[in-house]
Design an enzyme around this catalytic site. Sequence first.
Site, PDB file in Angstrom:
ATOM      1  N   LYS A 145       0.829  -1.203   0.000  1.00  0.00           N
ATOM      2  CA  LYS A 145       0.000   0.000   0.000  1.00  0.00           C
ATOM      3  C   LYS A 145       0.866   1.257   0.000  1.00  0.00           C
ATOM      4  O   LYS A 145       1.833   1.354   0.743  1.00  0.00           O
ATOM      5  CB  LYS A 145      -0.923  -0.001   1.218  1.00  0.00           C
ATOM      6  CG  LYS A 145      -1.886  -1.184   1.238  1.00  0.00           C
ATOM      7  CD  LYS A 145      -2.804  -1.169   2.438  1.00  0.00           C
ATOM      8  CE  LYS A 145      -2.059  -1.348   3.731  1.00  0.00           C
ATOM      9  NZ  LYS A 145      -2.955  -1.529   4.901  1.00  0.00           N
ATOM     10  N   GLY A 200      -8.654   3.834  10.571  1.00  0.00           N
ATOM     11  CA  GLY A 200      -9.250   2.568  10.159  1.00  0.00           C
ATOM     12  C   GLY A 200      -9.165   2.254   8.683  1.00  0.00           C
ATOM     13  O   GLY A 200      -9.770   1.283   8.228  1.00  0.00           O
ATOM     14  N   THR A 201      -8.391   3.014   7.922  1.00  0.00           N
ATOM     15  CA  THR A 201      -8.329   2.764   6.481  1.00  0.00           C
ATOM     16  C   THR A 201      -7.718   1.398   6.160  1.00  0.00           C
ATOM     17  O   THR A 201      -8.217   0.677   5.302  1.00  0.00           O
ATOM     18  CB  THR A 201      -7.513   3.857   5.766  1.00  0.00           C
ATOM     19  OG1 THR A 201      -6.252   4.016   6.428  1.00  0.00           O
ATOM     20  CG2 THR A 201      -8.245   5.173   5.777  1.00  0.00           C
ATOM     21  N   GLY A 202      -6.621   1.046   6.846  1.00  0.00           N
ATOM     22  CA  GLY A 202      -5.974  -0.236   6.573  1.00  0.00           C
ATOM     23  C   GLY A 202      -6.855  -1.410   6.931  1.00  0.00           C
ATOM     24  O   GLY A 202      -6.973  -2.382   6.165  1.00  0.00           O
ATOM     25  N   CYS A 203      -7.508  -1.336   8.090  1.00  0.00           N
ATOM     26  CA  CYS A 203      -8.420  -2.393   8.515  1.00  0.00           C
ATOM     27  C   CYS A 203      -9.553  -2.551   7.511  1.00  0.00           C
ATOM     28  O   CYS A 203      -9.920  -3.669   7.117  1.00  0.00           O
ATOM     29  CB  CYS A 203      -9.015  -2.067   9.886  1.00  0.00           C
ATOM     30  SG  CYS A 203      -7.819  -1.838  11.206  1.00  0.00           S
TER      31      CYS A 203
END
Length: 266
Positions: free
Chosen positions: A173, A206-209
Amino acid sequence: MKNVLTIAGSDSSGGAGIQADLKTFSAHGTYGMSVITAVTAQNTQGVLAVQDISAAIIAQQLEAVFEDIEIHAVKIGMVSVVETIDTIAAKLKGYQAPNIVVDPVMVSKSGFRLLQPEAQAHLISKLLPLATIVTPNLPEAEVITGQKIETFEDMQQAAQNIHAMGAKNVLIKGGHRQTDATDILYDGEDFYYLPSVRIPSNNTHGTGCSLSSAIAANLGQGCEIFDAVRKAKDFITVAIEQALPLGKGVGPIHHFYALYKKAGLI
């Protein structure tokens, strides 16, 4: 409806972890289930404390779900200690879990360590070989590979190195890049660039989750790997653009923006 399981930590503020995963599953029209590995006391300003769940209870949660409900995909998030990782790896092998997405959560945005140093090697040796796809950001990919990542060529090399550790597909990412947010997907043969402009927002909790959960939901619904990642990235882009300005720190993204808009609520 497909059934998707998240194995991760709980975020008391609802923006990341189990809470973000379940919101993401619902936003994708899948039935979400959870195995909680840790309870965190956190908000938009940072993580205050963590209490790990015992390996025995983690095992029993996994048994309760797998022995009753068909699982179409699994997302693994925060797994902070060796015993947790060993338990999860053994159970997922035993149940032959499909479509496993590993998000190697290591450090929170506020700098709180969520993966203990002694557990890093176990995550690499036990979970990566089970992964249909692993989704590290640039700092996580640097820890996993031991290499500095600055250019697209560095990202490609890191993806190859992580693939060699056993993961079937690797998504590096690019959210930590300075100029853009381009991700690179590697399937063991080809590289796929997923370009994206950087969205000027402080509300990215919380973007990665959520991205890894969206990939899991898409895989569970039968998407091929590239489409699963592309659709997940599109979902996250909108969720960041329409993020919720909650709290005094890094606010959460808007998981349900598209559904609220379709329902005429916004």
